[in-house]
Structures are given as C-alpha cells and as structure tokens.
Design an enzyme around this catalytic site. Sequence first.
Site, PDB file in Angstrom:
ATOM      1  N   TYR A 120      22.472  59.200  39.497  1.00 20.07           N
ATOM      2  CA  TYR A 120      21.820  59.977  40.552  1.00 20.07           C
ATOM      3  C   TYR A 120      21.355  59.066  41.683  1.00 20.07           C
ATOM      4  CZ  TYR A 120      18.300  62.714  43.023  1.00 20.07           C
ATOM      5  OH  TYR A 120      17.559  63.337  44.004  1.00 20.07           O
ATOM      6  N   LYS A 177      22.637  58.865  45.757  1.00 25.44           N
ATOM      7  CA  LYS A 177      21.746  59.027  46.907  1.00 25.44           C
ATOM      8  C   LYS A 177      21.782  57.811  47.820  1.00 25.44           C
ATOM      9  CE  LYS A 177      20.487  63.189  46.423  1.00 25.44           C
ATOM     10  NZ  LYS A 177      20.866  64.166  47.461  1.00 25.44           N
TER      11      LYS A 177
END
Length: 326
Positions: A207, A211
Amino acid sequence: MVSVLRAYLLPVLKLYLLGLKVLLAQLFCRPFRLPVMPRQDGTVAIVTGGGRGIGFEVARHMAGLGAHVIIGGRNEKEGLAAVRRICEEHKEAKVEFKKLDLASLQSVRQFVQSFKKRGLPLNILVNNAGIMLVPEGRTEDGFEQHFGVNYLGHFLLTWLLLDNLKASGKCPNFSRVVNVSSSAHRIGNIRLNDLNSCECYSAHAAYCQSKLAQLLFSTHLHQELRYGGFPVSSFAVDPGMVDTALYHHLSTPLRLAQSATARLLFKTPAEGAATVLYTALSPALEGECEGGYWANGCKEMTTPPTFDPQLQLSLWETSLQLLGLE
C-alpha cells in the site's frame, strides 16, 4: 527468518506509528475549510471512485457548482445511487456514472474510448479511487492489487486522457489532474525490480509503495507538462485519515478501534475532500507552476525520494513498458 519477520513486521509498525502521528495532528489541528469556489458551468470532470467517501463528496460539490461530472467506478449499483443522491440535492446537476474497473486495463481503455467518442472537453481528472491493505492477489492483468489499482490503472487512465486535458486547457485556465495520495507515501519504498511484491508480500508495504508511486508519477507528470508548455497542472493531495470504507481490511481489533474513535479523530469525507476540491477548482492555483503535494489546504514538503529525478524517470519508463505504451 529474521529478514522475513522484518519484511512483514517493519511496514506494519511504521504504518501504524505514522497513522497515530497523523491522528494526533488532526486532533490538535483544525481541518481545512474549503473557501467558496466559483461556478464551474461548462467544466467537465472525471472522478474515479466517486460512488462513496471522498470521491462522492468531490463529485457532489463539483456538480453543485455546475460542472458536468462523470463518476468512474467498479460498482454500478453504488455509482447510480450516488448519481441519484446528487440529483436529489441539486435538481439541475449534470452527473452520470460510467463503469471503470482500475484492476482491468481493458476496462480503463474502454472507459477512455467511450469518453473520447462523445467529443467532450476534459478540464479536471481526479484520480481518487483506491484500495488499502487487501489480501495478496493480482489484478486481471497480473499486477499486485495495490500497485495495479492505486497506481498503474490511474497512470494508464491519465496517459490516455492527456490529449483531452491538453486540448481543454487554455492559459491561464489550466486543466488539472489531482492524484489522491496518502501520508503513507512517506514510508513507502519503490522496488523497481519487484513492483509486484513477489519476493515477500506485505499488504502494508504494498500500500505504501503504491502511494509513493502515485506521488512520483504526479510530480514527474507535472514536470513533463511544464517543460512541454502544455496548459495542464498535476497535483498530489493527502486528504488525511478520513472515516471511509477504506479501512475495511484492518484486523478486527483495529477495525473496532477505528470505528470507536472515528468521530473524534478521523476527518469526515467532506473534510477529506476539501483539499482535493481546492487543488481542482481554486482560481488561486491557475497556472500553478509547481504542482506539488498538498495537505490540509497547504502545499507541503515531503520525503527526499519524491524529489529524486532518477527514481521518477525510472518508475515512469518502467510503467510505460509494463503498459505497452510509447
């Protein structure tokens, strides 16, 4: 064994410590309040993941200002319900839902092809949709899910719509690309030789990597557009920790804690959408020469890797290769 444990546990500890820091900051800092924005009649905007949460608030506000908003999303029932809610609030709203599954490159291409056939301008693209901490899995095209949905799907969508954005921007009224990133990028690590997290999968690390990749893309895109003299700006936005369904994949104890503290510590979706809307609509940012990373209504400095031109370029070129683009 030690290296494996470090690969799993370190990203978990880093992410939750960062989350705690962000929550404490939100507790003692007033959320940014969006100023009154001008009417957007004649503006066309695409908002990915606009069926709920931050994306819904962005679509709702833009439609209320007169923009023609196209919500791109995977869940048709949810998307159509969002359209109904917006039209109930704003009787004259121009808002519609179109199917867009960012986990499928074919779906992205079909969405763009359908949009281009209509001959509409495109003034604003909000890359908002995202997933967080999902179990290990692959997209339709074989990419790790966080990397494929949060980053690569949006990369392709933006790339295919760039001509429309360039044609619709007029100096000083630039078209705008807004990428909804996260403070999690600060602890992300781009592994160009293992973007699919095959060596040792950690949902937390994957994750954060997605990002950071999104922020690197946003920064490099803005530079490419600026050097090319095109009337398009690219922004990255950290909406903060917002009470949305994004936390669905937390472990049960953490999910219960999140639900219990959400009203006190987390932003509302409308508060999370405020900076996204500011970078998309504010006249103060017309022709903004620096793009940049924005949080709570202000431009912020971020981590050194974000400014690494070689890392930006390497990720950009690798992404083009993965997508079969020139």
